[in-house]
Design an enzyme around this catalytic site. Sequence first.
Site, PDB file in Angstrom:
ATOM      1  N   GLU A 150       9.560  -1.462   0.706  1.00 61.42           N
ATOM      2  CA  GLU A 150       8.824  -1.735   1.955  1.00 61.42           C
ATOM      3  C   GLU A 150       8.008  -2.988   1.711  1.00 61.42           C
ATOM      4  OE1 GLU A 150       6.781   1.666   3.523  1.00 61.42           O
ATOM      5  OE2 GLU A 150       8.293   3.043   2.774  1.00 61.42           O
ATOM      6  N   CYS A 206       0.993  -5.462   6.393  1.00 67.38           N
ATOM      7  CA  CYS A 206       2.371  -5.960   6.265  1.00 67.38           C
ATOM      8  C   CYS A 206       2.947  -6.315   7.621  1.00 67.38           C
ATOM      9  CB  CYS A 206       3.225  -4.918   5.563  1.00 67.38           C
ATOM     10  SG  CYS A 206       3.032  -3.274   6.253  1.00 67.38           S
TER      11      CYS A 206
END
Length: 480
Positions: A249, A285
Site C-alpha cells: 500500500e 497517502c
Amino acid sequence: MTRDYRNLIGGELRAAADGGLLDSVDPSTGAVWARIPRSGPADAEAAAAAARAAFPAWSDLPAAVRAHHLRKVASVIGEHARELAELETRDNGRTITETSRRDLPAMAYLWGNAAAECTAAVQGRTVDFGPGSLGLTRREPYGVTLGVIPWNSPISTFSAKAAFALAAGNTVIIKPAEQATVSSLRLGELLADVLPPGVLNVVSGLGEEVGDPLVRSPEVDKISLTGSVGTARAITRASADSLKPLALELGGKSPNIVFADADLDRAAPGVTTQAIYTANAGQICYGGSRVLIQRPVYDEMIDRMTEIARGVRLGAPSSPDTTMGPIVSRDQFDHVTSYLDLAPEEGADLVFGGRSGPDAVEDEALRNGFWVEPTLYATTDNSLRVCQEEIFGPVAVALPFDTEDEALALANDSPYGLAAGVWTRNLATAHRMFRHLRTGTVWVNTFRKVMFPLEGVKNSGYGHDSVLAYTREKAGIIEI
Ligand code: NAD
C-alpha cells in the site's frame, strides 16, 4: 524526562538485544521526548521465532475464541484511547482533535469488526461433482505475517495489519516506522497480557537494520507494507528468492476534480481541509494534492480555497484550537520544502502559502518545529514535477480543465493511482468518472472517507489488508 520504550517479543517487553536506542523527536518543537529500541537482526530473529512458536495454538483456536481475544483488544484500545491519542499526537504531530475524535475510536471499532469477521475467515466452499465426488475448500492462515508500517498514521496502520491477520489465525510481527513509533510500542505494552505470548510482536528500529532481516526471515510467510515506492522495491527484491506474498500500500498523487455544476459549498472544504490541509499536514497517502477545476468555476474556487486556507490554524498539536500540525521529521520537512523551491523554478505560480519553519508559526515555543503552511500553486502543465511527484505535505497544485475528457486525461496522467475525488451534481458524470479513473478508490462529493480495502494501482501498489486477504484457499477433492 524522556522515557525508554521496549519491544514486545514473545509476550515480554524487551530492550534491543544490543541495548541500542533511537531518539523520538516531537515534531512541533524539534525536541527529543522519548527513546525507542534500535533493534537489529537478533531482535528480528527472536520476534520471528516467537511468532512461529505461537502460530499452531493460535491458528487452531475456534474462530469464536479468537474473536473473544480481539474484542478484548478493542476494549483495551477503548479504555486507553486518550493516552494513545496523546502519544500519537506527540509522536507524529497530528492534532489531538483528530487522534482523539477520529483515529482512536475508529481503531477500537476496527478491532471489533475484525472480531466479527473471524468466522468469515474459516468459511470454505463445497462443489458437488456428482454422487461420488465432493470438492471443498478451506481457508487457511499464511502463518507468520509481517506488517511494516509508516509514520503518518501509526495506530491505524498497525491495527489494519494486525487485527485482520490475527482474525484469520496468523501470528503477527509489527515493525513501526522509526519517526513515530511510541504509540505502537505503548499499544504492544498494553496488549502484552491480553493476547497469548508471541501472537503479536512489535519490534522497532530502522528499516535496513531490523526491517530487512524481518523481510528475509524464513519464518515470515507474508508481508504487508504501507510505505513508499522505494521501500516497496527494496522489500520486493529482498523477498524475491523466497517468493513471499506481498501486499504493498504505497503513495499517491490524488486528483480532486471539481466540475462546474458541483456544490461549491461542499467542494471548497472538500479539496482543502478535508483533502490536503489536514490535521497531519497533508501527510496522507491519498491526499488530494492535484486540484483539477473546471474553468467556469476556477476563479471562484481559488478564492474560496484561499479563504479556507487563511483559517487553518498551525500550533501545538495538543491544543484543541489547532487545526493543522507539523511535518513529522527534519528529513521529511527538507523533502517538502524542497518543492517550495522547485515549484517557482518550474514555472508554477504561488497562489497562497509558501512559508515554512519559524516563519510559518506564531508560537515562540514552536519555532524549532517542522512547520509548513497550507500552500497552493497554479499551473496548466501537469508534467511539472510538483504535479507528478508525491510531496507528502500540505502542498497542492491547481490545474484548470474544460471538458470531462480533459479532466480524465489529466487525472490519469500520473505514475500513481491510489484515490481520486470528484465533485459534481451530475450522476452520469459521477458514474463515468468512477468507471474510468485509474485509481483504487473514487470518492464522489466526499473525500478521505476511508473504507478498507485501500488498494492502489500503478505505483500506488497492490494488495490490501482484510481478513480474507490474510488467508489462502486450499482445495480438496474427496472421492466417496
Ligand atoms: P517508508 O517507505 O520510508 O517507510 C515505511 C516503513 O518501511 C518504515 O517502517 C521503515 O522503517 C520500513 N522500511 C524502510 N526500508 C525498509 C527495508 N529495506 N526493509 C524493510 N522495511 C523497511 O515510508 P514512510 O516515509 O514511513 O511513509 C510515507 C509513505 O507511506 C508515503 O509514500 C505514503 O504515501 C505511504 N503511505 C501509504 C498508505 C496507503 O495506505 N497506501 C498509507 C500511509 C502512507
